[in-house]
Structure formats: C-alpha cells, structure tokens
Design an enzyme around this catalytic site. Sequence first.
Site, mmCIF file in Angstrom:
data_model
loop_
_atom_site.group_PDB
_atom_site.id
_atom_site.type_symbol
_atom_site.label_atom_id
_atom_site.label_comp_id
_atom_site.label_asym_id
_atom_site.label_seq_id
_atom_site.Cartn_x
_atom_site.Cartn_y
_atom_site.Cartn_z
ATOM 1 N N LYS A 182 1.055 -1.179 0.018
ATOM 2 C CA LYS A 182 0.043 -0.035 -0.096
ATOM 3 C C LYS A 182 0.881 1.152 0.003
ATOM 4 O O LYS A 182 1.344 1.550 1.010
ATOM 5 C CB LYS A 182 -0.920 0.046 1.162
ATOM 6 C CG LYS A 182 -2.039 1.007 0.899
ATOM 7 C CD LYS A 182 -2.478 1.725 2.214
ATOM 8 C CE LYS A 182 -1.708 2.960 2.725
ATOM 9 N NZ LYS A 182 -1.587 4.403 1.837
ATOM 10 N N GLY A 235 7.616 5.012 7.509
ATOM 11 C CA GLY A 235 6.993 6.216 7.869
ATOM 12 C C GLY A 235 7.140 6.723 9.143
ATOM 13 O O GLY A 235 8.213 6.585 9.623
ATOM 14 N N SER A 236 6.192 7.372 9.566
ATOM 15 C CA SER A 236 6.560 8.305 10.807
ATOM 16 C C SER A 236 6.510 7.359 12.256
ATOM 17 O O SER A 236 5.657 6.282 12.016
ATOM 18 C CB SER A 236 5.590 9.153 10.829
ATOM 19 O OG SER A 236 3.921 8.589 11.080
ATOM 20 N N THR A 239 2.755 6.445 13.145
ATOM 21 C CA THR A 239 2.060 5.500 12.289
ATOM 22 C C THR A 239 2.537 4.473 12.834
ATOM 23 O O THR A 239 1.844 3.229 13.018
ATOM 24 C CB THR A 239 1.797 5.592 10.919
ATOM 25 O OG1 THR A 239 1.707 6.859 10.913
ATOM 26 C CG2 THR A 239 1.191 4.692 10.254
ATOM 27 N N GLU A 257 10.977 1.236 9.790
ATOM 28 C CA GLU A 257 11.990 2.420 9.520
ATOM 29 C C GLU A 257 11.105 3.657 9.494
ATOM 30 O O GLU A 257 10.281 4.061 8.655
ATOM 31 C CB GLU A 257 12.358 2.207 7.996
ATOM 32 C CG GLU A 257 13.249 0.947 7.891
ATOM 33 C CD GLU A 257 13.831 0.443 6.308
ATOM 34 O OE1 GLU A 257 13.477 1.368 5.514
ATOM 35 O OE2 GLU A 257 14.399 -0.340 6.338
ATOM 36 N N CYS A 290 14.280 11.342 5.177
ATOM 37 C CA CYS A 290 14.435 10.825 6.917
ATOM 38 C C CYS A 290 15.850 10.709 7.250
ATOM 39 O O CYS A 290 15.876 11.036 8.446
ATOM 40 C CB CYS A 290 13.889 9.325 6.929
ATOM 41 S SG CYS A 290 14.691 8.375 5.667
ATOM 42 N N GLU A 385 11.108 15.950 14.398
ATOM 43 C CA GLU A 385 11.344 16.026 12.663
ATOM 44 C C GLU A 385 10.480 16.944 12.021
ATOM 45 O O GLU A 385 9.068 16.888 12.258
ATOM 46 C CB GLU A 385 11.227 14.365 12.409
ATOM 47 C CG GLU A 385 11.584 14.439 10.906
ATOM 48 C CD GLU A 385 11.170 13.002 10.460
ATOM 49 O OE1 GLU A 385 10.030 12.604 10.840
ATOM 50 O OE2 GLU A 385 11.855 12.557 9.639
HETATM 51 P P1 NAD Z 1 2.926 8.408 7.626
HETATM 52 O O1 NAD Z 1 3.404 7.316 9.032
HETATM 53 O O2 NAD Z 1 1.838 9.360 7.819
HETATM 54 O O3 NAD Z 1 2.522 7.403 6.449
HETATM 55 C C1 NAD Z 1 3.048 6.304 6.090
HETATM 56 C C2 NAD Z 1 2.225 5.148 5.266
HETATM 57 O O4 NAD Z 1 1.302 4.655 6.553
HETATM 58 C C3 NAD Z 1 1.363 5.895 4.289
HETATM 59 O O5 NAD Z 1 1.199 4.896 3.531
HETATM 60 C C4 NAD Z 1 -0.016 5.724 5.103
HETATM 61 O O6 NAD Z 1 -1.146 5.783 4.175
HETATM 62 C C5 NAD Z 1 0.316 4.615 6.128
HETATM 63 N N1 NAD Z 1 -0.762 4.867 7.354
HETATM 64 C C6 NAD Z 1 -1.003 5.843 7.776
HETATM 65 N N2 NAD Z 1 -1.939 5.439 8.873
HETATM 66 C C7 NAD Z 1 -1.829 4.118 9.011
HETATM 67 C C8 NAD Z 1 -2.709 3.150 9.699
HETATM 68 N N3 NAD Z 1 -3.144 3.477 10.833
HETATM 69 N N4 NAD Z 1 -2.339 1.848 9.316
HETATM 70 C C9 NAD Z 1 -1.546 1.402 8.574
HETATM 71 N N5 NAD Z 1 -1.097 2.319 7.769
HETATM 72 C C10 NAD Z 1 -1.216 3.752 7.820
HETATM 73 O O7 NAD Z 1 4.349 9.010 6.930
HETATM 74 P P2 NAD Z 1 4.532 9.911 5.612
HETATM 75 O O8 NAD Z 1 4.038 11.311 6.328
HETATM 76 O O9 NAD Z 1 4.150 9.226 4.593
HETATM 77 O O10 NAD Z 1 6.156 9.882 5.617
HETATM 78 C C11 NAD Z 1 6.978 10.723 6.337
HETATM 79 C C12 NAD Z 1 7.515 9.861 7.290
HETATM 80 O O11 NAD Z 1 8.382 8.775 6.977
HETATM 81 C C13 NAD Z 1 8.670 10.697 8.037
HETATM 82 O O12 NAD Z 1 8.750 10.599 9.522
HETATM 83 C C14 NAD Z 1 10.031 10.262 7.617
HETATM 84 O O13 NAD Z 1 11.239 10.356 8.536
HETATM 85 C C15 NAD Z 1 9.556 8.595 7.606
HETATM 86 N N6 NAD Z 1 10.523 7.856 6.495
HETATM 87 C C16 NAD Z 1 11.285 7.015 7.149
HETATM 88 C C17 NAD Z 1 12.237 6.385 6.333
HETATM 89 C C18 NAD Z 1 13.403 5.405 7.010
HETATM 90 O O14 NAD Z 1 13.986 4.718 5.915
HETATM 91 N N7 NAD Z 1 13.573 5.265 8.073
HETATM 92 C C19 NAD Z 1 12.265 6.649 4.933
HETATM 93 C C20 NAD Z 1 11.447 7.656 4.437
HETATM 94 C C21 NAD Z 1 10.632 8.278 5.253
#
Ligand code: NAD
Length: 485
Positions: A182, A235-236, A239, A257, A290, A385
């Site tokens: 997804k 992601g964050s 989440t 990650e 990130c 962040e």
């Molecule tokens: P996010 O956590 O808002 O969303 C990430 C993904 O999770 C999206 O696909 C979203 O639709 C999904 N999601 C949201 N709520 C969910 C739930 N309740 N259940 C399942 N899936 C859900 O993050 P974002 O804003 O898309 O991305 C930015 C974040 O990602 C930043 O914190 C960044 O540092 C991090 N990031 C980390 C890395 C790494 O390798 N460590 C790489 C890139 C980005």
Amino acid sequence: MSTSVATRVAGVDVPTGHFIGGEWLAGDASFETISPIDQEAIAEVARAGEREVDAAVGAAAEAFPDWAALGPGGRAPYLRRLADLIDANVERLAAVECADMAMLLRSLRARVIARGALNFRNYAELAVAYEERDWRSRGTWNRVQRTPAGPAAVITPWNAPFMLSTWKVAPALAAGCTVVLKPAEWSPLSCAVLAQLAAEAGMPPGVFNVVQGIGEEAGAALVSHPLIRRVSFTGSPETGRLIGVAAARNLVPFTAELGGKGPLVVFDDADLDAAAAKAAGQYDDAGQVCLAGTRLLIQDGIRGAFLERFHAAVDRHVLGDPREDATTISPLIHPDHVDRVAGFVERALADGQRLVRGGHRLDGLLFEPTLIEPTRDDAEIVQREVFGPVLTLQTFTDEADAIRLANSTAYGLSGIVYTGSLGRADRVGRAIRAGVIWVNTFLVRDLTAPFGGVGISGIGREGGDYALDFYSDLKTLQILDGSVM
Ligand code: NAD
C-alpha cells in the site's frame, strides 16, 4: 469491483486501480492526488476498504505456496526481468514520480529509479547465494533452513515512494513471500507503474499486489489482516506505533523504518568547505529525507568560518520546478505539509528561537531553506522531525559535548560526522546512537549493509541478508548422527 481505467500523467499511461491477483480493479470509492508542481489534480485513484484489502491478501495467500516452492533460483528470473524493465522505463517512472511527488527529475533519471532496479537485481542474487548453515553437536547434525514466511504487508511513505517500496518488495519476493503493497496516498502513482511492470515481467498473478488508499482505512485493514505473516513499514513514528500494535495482536513480526532528526557534526579538524557544502545539501529534496542531518552541530571555534561557507553554498540553491535541470529545491509534497513545516518555524520563533535565514513560504508549495539557532537544547525545533527545508544550528566545545548533543533527541536513524581524524571518527561514530553514521560523506550505501534505526527511529533491520531473514522463518533441522544415508 469493475476494471479501472488508466489516466495520463506527464505523458504516461498510469493505472489508477488496485492490482489484485494480476488484474486491475477500480473498487467503489476513489481519492484525488495532486501534483505539488502546480497543485492541480492529476489522478483519481481507487480507494480500498476492507473488501479490496481482503481480496488482495486472499490473492497473495493463494499465490504463496507455488511462489515459495519455486525456491530462490526459480524466483530470480522474475526479479531480474523486473529489474530490466525498470531500467528500460526510467523515463516513464521518473516523469510520473516527478509529477506526483515533485522529486527532482534530474535525480530520478540519474539514480533514484535505477536504485529500484538494483534492489530487485541484488536481491535475486543474494537469495540465491544464501547458504544454509550446517554444524555438528551433541550427536546430531544441525541445519538452519530459511523458509518463506507467507504473505507480507508493505506500507510505504510519500517521499521517494518508488525506491522505498522496491527496497522492501524486492527482498520479500526474493525470500519467497508474496506481497501486498500500500503506497502513500500523497504519491501513489509510481507504484502503480511498478505493478504494471511486474505483470509485464510475467510475475504470476497474486505474487505482487498493490492496493491504493488511505492509511487509516486500507493501511489499517492490511496490517491487521489475519493472513498476513510479515509487516514491513516505513513512515512516521506515530504510525509505526499503531502498526506495531496491529502486528502484535496477530503475533506477526514487523519492521519499522521511521523518522529521523540526524546530527551533522563538524569538528575543527574537518575539511570545512566539504562540510559546509554537505550541510547546505541537507536542503536537497526540500529536506523531505528521513536520513538528513537536520541538526548542524558545529565546534565553537569554527562557527563563523563554517557559517560563511554554508551561507555561500545555500545561496547557490535554485528553488523551482523539479522538471528544470537548474532546480535544486522543489516544492513540498502537499499544502497540508507546507502548513506543518511553517507551523514548526512559527512556533520556534514565538518560543524565542533565533531565525538565522529563510523562514518563509514562497510561491506554490515552495519553502525557503531555513536555519534556526535554538536558545534551548530541548526546544521543539531541535527535538521533533520537521521533514522540510529547516535546519538548526548548535555549537559544541569538545568531543564529549558533541556526542551529548548528537544523542539529545529520542530519534536515532542516522548521523553525519566531518573530521580529519580516524580515531575521532571511530570514537564519535561508535558513541552516536543511530543505525548509520557517515563520515565525511552522506547517503552512500552498500545495499548489503544493515539498515534501520534505534529509539523512535525504528525497529528491526533491513538490507542484505537482514531483510531476507526478516521475510523468512528460520528453522533448525536436527538429524540424529548416523541415522540417515
Ligand atoms: P505516515 O506515517 O503518515 O504514513 C506512512 C504510510 O503509512 C502511508 O502509506 C500511510 O497511508 C500509512 N498509514 C497511515 N496510517 C496508517 C494506519 N493507521 N495503519 C496502516 N497504515 C497507515 O508517514 P509519511 O508522512 O507518509 O512519511 C513521512 C515519514 O516517514 C517521516 O517521519 C520520515 O522520516 C519517515 N521515513 C522514514 C524512512 C526510513 O527509512 N527510516 C524513509 C522515508 C520516510
């Protein structure tokens, strides 16, 4: 569910449905994705609910036994074909991702898309090269077998969606898992093209599925589905916690990650020109990285000399359209994200932190490269962040002080150290809490090295064999000595 239509984005036909069991399906609901370049809607994308997620996981579960039975050698040709197709479609993929996410077209063409191909090619080879471990003890032969875990859920963020998705999908498929991906709702389109290419590569139906949709709906349904055996998330941290809870309910292993707030530490024995140029480079991709070193930690004796060089390097940035070759900083992903970034800056200034440069929104979704000098180490702008073109500047006295500041947040994803001393590089590198430390460089990575974070930056490791282990169940076979021929 009906068969969906494709739409045209940046001159490329892009499917807008879900890719389930080898077919494109539209579903009943949809959401709009806008281009950050001009904020115009570029596609109406299918929006999965429980029904579509259940169909996708069902397809992955059905395809799993045959895919697993192929073994690494039987799966490798599919991954290699997909890698070749990605390479042959760099222009299309780059155009779509640039329109959908506003990453610089130049870097997408030159390296980002190719990294996706490399992920599939590398993992095809790594899975084949894996050797089972055998040893004798207590009158038995022990053998560690790696068996594919089952259908895997992969959830990815909106920044670098293609590369970050392939980083997870490639090892999962190579290890013998089937996958439901997804992508993020702010940049869903390049992963739709990935599914198109997987079909073209002859991937059997159900081996690789994509459901499009909103995190709280499609994402939540996917990670809590009872047939899912692995959850891999980028992601964050917020989440990540929710997903960890969902995986734990089903006792399913997960990797996460998560975000970063990396230090970029410059010692007075460093090459200052190189350090300042790299510091200014942390604004690349509008700071939506990130791994970025967003906290500049500068030894106090070189503050002035560093800043002079840093300002000169930042002045050379060109803000604008990501399709233009000259542009180095593109628009942020979404109006809501600009509000979020601006909110951090406004709160920092209201709280008495000092603005050194930038701080303003510009046309469209552009935001000035911004530097803030905090008056307190525990200020929000230092501790959280921002994920935009906003850096902070702090000074330190000696090595111990640098390490203290570097480790003063809850994050621990990455760090960058500039020094001319190997001894110091080793000491400081070891002492900073992070999954990766770069010394006198940034973002260079060997794909077989472990990757992940500590603290609120993540759980688990991906990369190389670490990812193959994650997508496998490790089993010990123990045979009584002399009992078999
Ligand atoms: P996010 O956590 O808002 O969303 C990430 C993904 O999770 C999206 O696909 C979203 O639709 C999904 N999601 C949201 N709520 C969910 C739930 N309740 N259940 C399942 N899936 C859900 O993050 P974002 O804003 O898309 O991305 C930015 C974040 O990602 C930043 O914190 C960044 O540092 C991090 N990031 C980390 C890395 C790494 O390798 N460590 C790489 C890139 C980005």
